[in-house]
Design a protein around this motif. Structure first.
Motif, PDB file in Angstrom:
ATOM      1  N   GLU A 166      32.224  62.345  69.273  1.00 33.57           N
ATOM      2  CA  GLU A 166      32.088  61.478  68.110  1.00 33.57           C
ATOM      3  C   GLU A 166      32.553  60.081  68.533  1.00 33.57           C
ATOM      4  OE1 GLU A 166      34.043  60.643  63.682  1.00 33.57           O
ATOM      5  OE2 GLU A 166      34.808  62.274  64.970  1.00 33.57           O
ATOM      6  N   ILE A 167      31.634  59.130  68.525  1.00 35.17           N
ATOM      7  CA  ILE A 167      31.977  57.772  68.949  1.00 35.17           C
ATOM      8  C   ILE A 167      32.581  57.019  67.772  1.00 35.17           C
ATOM      9  CG2 ILE A 167      31.038  55.551  69.693  1.00 35.17           C
ATOM     10  CD1 ILE A 167      29.066  57.054  71.424  1.00 35.17           C
ATOM     11  N   ILE A 168      33.767  56.478  67.990  1.00 34.60           N
ATOM     12  CA  ILE A 168      34.481  55.719  66.968  1.00 34.60           C
ATOM     13  C   ILE A 168      34.753  54.323  67.512  1.00 34.60           C
ATOM     14  CG2 ILE A 168      36.531  55.615  65.489  1.00 34.60           C
ATOM     15  CD1 ILE A 168      36.826  58.664  65.952  1.00 34.60           C
ATOM     16  N   ASN A 169      34.032  53.325  67.015  1.00 33.84           N
ATOM     17  CA  ASN A 169      34.234  51.940  67.453  1.00 33.84           C
ATOM     18  C   ASN A 169      35.404  51.325  66.690  1.00 33.84           C
ATOM     19  OD1 ASN A 169      32.047  51.978  69.242  1.00 33.84           O
ATOM     20  ND2 ASN A 169      30.606  51.410  67.638  1.00 33.84           N
ATOM     21  N   VAL A 170      36.343  50.731  67.434  1.00 31.25           N
ATOM     22  CA  VAL A 170      37.523  50.132  66.808  1.00 31.25           C
ATOM     23  C   VAL A 170      37.737  48.726  67.365  1.00 31.25           C
ATOM     24  CG1 VAL A 170      38.671  52.338  66.393  1.00 31.25           C
ATOM     25  CG2 VAL A 170      39.070  51.148  68.554  1.00 31.25           C
ATOM     26  N   GLU A 171      38.430  47.892  66.599  1.00 35.19           N
ATOM     27  CA  GLU A 171      38.825  46.569  67.081  1.00 35.19           C
ATOM     28  C   GLU A 171      40.119  46.715  67.878  1.00 35.19           C
ATOM     29  OE1 GLU A 171      36.879  43.857  66.852  1.00 35.19           O
ATOM     30  OE2 GLU A 171      35.489  45.356  66.044  1.00 35.19           O
ATOM     31  N   TRP A 172      40.488  45.648  68.606  1.00 30.42           N
ATOM     32  CA  TRP A 172      41.632  45.759  69.505  1.00 30.42           C
ATOM     33  C   TRP A 172      42.926  46.088  68.770  1.00 30.42           C
ATOM     34  CZ3 TRP A 172      41.859  47.170  74.134  1.00 30.42           C
ATOM     35  CH2 TRP A 172      40.918  46.773  75.099  1.00 30.42           C
ATOM     36  N   GLY A 173      43.123  45.494  67.618  1.00 28.09           N
ATOM     37  CA  GLY A 173      44.355  45.757  66.888  1.00 28.09           C
ATOM     38  C   GLY A 173      44.512  47.232  66.558  1.00 28.09           C
ATOM     39  N   GLN A 174      43.415  47.842  66.099  1.00 27.90           N
ATOM     40  CA  GLN A 174      43.457  49.264  65.775  1.00 27.90           C
ATOM     41  C   GLN A 174      43.616  50.108  67.032  1.00 27.90           C
ATOM     42  OE1 GLN A 174      40.063  50.639  63.536  1.00 27.90           O
ATOM     43  NE2 GLN A 174      40.679  52.801  63.660  1.00 27.90           N
ATOM     44  N   TRP A 175      42.931  49.713  68.115  1.00 31.81           N
ATOM     45  CA  TRP A 175      43.036  50.453  69.376  1.00 31.81           C
ATOM     46  C   TRP A 175      44.480  50.442  69.870  1.00 31.81           C
ATOM     47  CZ3 TRP A 175      44.596  49.904  74.405  1.00 31.81           C
ATOM     48  CH2 TRP A 175      44.147  50.850  75.320  1.00 31.81           C
ATOM     49  N   LEU A 176      45.112  49.282  69.856  1.00 36.64           N
ATOM     50  CA  LEU A 176      46.498  49.181  70.320  1.00 36.64           C
ATOM     51  C   LEU A 176      47.437  50.043  69.466  1.00 36.64           C
ATOM     52  CD1 LEU A 176      46.609  45.354  71.050  1.00 36.64           C
ATOM     53  CD2 LEU A 176      46.845  47.167  72.754  1.00 36.64           C
ATOM     54  N   LYS A 177      47.203  50.027  68.149  1.00 37.05           N
ATOM     55  CA  LYS A 177      48.077  50.771  67.241  1.00 37.05           C
ATOM     56  C   LYS A 177      47.838  52.272  67.323  1.00 37.05           C
ATOM     57  CE  LYS A 177      49.374  51.145  62.357  1.00 37.05           C
ATOM     58  NZ  LYS A 177      49.127  50.624  60.977  1.00 37.05           N
TER      59      LYS A 177
END
Length: 495
Positions: free
Chosen positions: A376-387
């Motif tokens: 399941e591909i979940i695209n996230v922005e950097w802030g969410q990825w870091l958190k």
């Protein structure tokens, strides 16, 4: 009348010459395109590469610095000596250095910076770099003694990271939004979501910058990046994220296309503590199921070098393990069957916003689908990825380039987001950290690379290439990226 006419003609000639000279004068402004906006501007309080890409060597400086070749050079420390047992470093600081707010830089600031970075309350993303330090003492205003718990062969290199830049107690807590360093540029204006402008520091202690102003323009869209370069709105993209668009610049004499190397090991980061990825057979199955040569062609348009471990191919201690896990679907299926997963399984793939990650994710999902692994591909922005991913460890798989220099030691960190725990590997890194002999260090680095490959800790994909595009009249930009930096200190326009 004749004399008057001659005087008038001469005056016109002088004025014309002055105007022509002014018109031909080299520019002193620069606009640099960057793909990502940094979350803030304090490299001692964040892991995002986008921070260092703006501030390293420009706003902030360390005791040492890393140059374009990856060599350690003096910075705020003009010299140093190391004791015979390798445990005591004496740094001699440059005299007359001031922070941008006018306060003096001295030995007390070094003590504050290093103790802050290694202290209990430290939020430094690379806190482990400072763990070997036992004590930091100001011997006089321009001399600092750093005592280590054990010999640490990489200490001078570690002190050249962006995470080790020097800060002052008066301004350290506000550096995220109002960075106060000692560098040749100051922060001018940050327009969130648009640009970050730097201005020349007229009181810089060393050789001043050639530029009076440098603006980092944030352009996330690749088509917009091309348009900005073509229109002259942006002068350079030191890291151009759309390699498929490079040919149009290669044939245009207005531009230089410079292909260099990076420290960016691009990996399918794997949560080793999460089932079923805690089973080495599953990790090896994925390694055999990914067609990495096709991945480089499809996702990176041929730009990139196959890797088999977390180590840069340009490093003299590199071991080529890229062929160990050949593309073989039958082997992958057999390993999954051995692990009791012949019917496959489902997993999440979190993708940060970089083009290489998003493109690679689609191709890898297609490859793994062929052996029954449904992502399941979940695209996230950097802030969410870091958190969520980096800090929270709430993920199965993700794709990211680890661009920190010589960072194989991250696999020995108990709290790192890979969640890989192996006593033998940790012992190798511990011995490496205590070794300064180059031949022995190379032997240990070989051993560490092979262990990561044997355990298939991550999906080791490719070494990220540095694809730069800039105005042909510019000089001084780095071709390579041994650290996360857009060092503008030597950049200038040619006539």
């Amino acid at each position: 009348m004749i004399k008057s006419a001659l005087k008038w003609t001469a005056a016109i000639s002088v004025a014309s010459a002055l105007l022509a000279s002014s018109a031909l004068a080299a520019r002193t402004d620069l606009t640099v395109g960057v793909r990502l906006e940094p979350p803030h501007l304090d490299p001692t309080a964040g892991a995002a590469a986008a921070i260092d890409e703006v501030v390293y060597a420009n706003i902030f400086e360390g005791l040492t610095r890393i140059d374009e070749t990856g060599a350690v050079k003096p910075a705020l420390a003009e010299s140093w000596t190391i004791s015979e047992d390798g445990k005591t470093y004496i740094f001699k600081l440059h005299d007359g250095v001031k922070f941008h707010d006018g306060t003096d830089f001295n030995a007390d600031d070094v003590v504050f910076t290093l103790n802050r970075a290694r202290g209990e309350a430290s939020v430094n993303a690379q806190k482990a770099l400072f763990e070997p330090i036992e004590s930091v003492t100001a011997l006089d205003p321009l001399t600092v003694e750093v005592k280590l718990k054990r010999p640490t062969g990489s200490m001078l290199f570690n002190l050249g990271w962006g995470d080790a830049i020097m800060v002052a107690p008066e301004s350290a807590e506000t550096n995220k939004t109002n960075p106060v360093g000692t560098g040749p540029f100051k922060l001018g204006k940050w327009v969130k979501g648009d640009s970050i402008a730097l201005t020349k520091n007229p009181d810089y202690w060393g050789e001043g910058a050639k530029l009076d102003k440098a603006t980092f323009k944030i352009i996330a869209d690749s088509a917009a990046a091309v348009s900005a370069l073509m229109a002259g709105d942006v002068d350079a993209f030191p890291i151009f994220a759309a390699p498929e668009m490079l040919p149009q610049f290669e044939v245009n004499p207005r531009f230089k296309v410079v292909i260099g190397t990076t420290e960016g090991e691009t990996v399918l980061s794997t949560n080793n503590a999460q089932k079923p990825f805690d089973d080495v057979r599953v990790r090896k199955a994925m390694a055999h199921a990914i067609n990495r040569k096709a991945l480089i062609e499809g996702a990176m348009f041929g730009y990139g070098t196959l890797i088999g471990s977390h180590f840069a191919p340009h490093n003299p201690a590199y071991v080529d393990l890229s062929g160990v896990y050949d593309f073989d679907l039958a082997k992958a299926k057999a390993l999954l069957k051995e692990a009791g997963l012949e019917n496959g399984f489902k997993a999440r793939l979190h993708l940060p916003p970089t083009d290489y990650a998003r493109r690679s994710g689609l191709i890898i999902a297609s490859d793994l689908k062929k052996v029954g692994i449904d992502l399941e591909i979940i695209n996230v922005e950097w802030g969410q990825w870091l958190k969520q991913v980096f800090k929270g460890k709430d993920y199965d798989l993700t794709i990211v380039s680890h661009t920190e220099p010589m960072d194989i030691g991250i696999y020995a960190r108990d709290d790192y987001y890979f969640q890989y725990k192996n006593a033998d590997f940790n012992a190798t890194i511990e011995e490496l950290n205590a070794t300064s002999d180059e031949a022995k260090r190379t032997e240990l680095l070989h051993k560490a690379q092979k262990k990561l490959n044997d355990d298939a800790v991550n999906g080791f994909l490719f070494q990220l290439a540095k694809t730069g595009v800039w105005n042909a009249k510019l000089k001084g930009l780095w071709a390579n990226a041994p650290v996360q930096a857009n060092d503008l200190t030597k950049v200038e326009w040619m006539d």
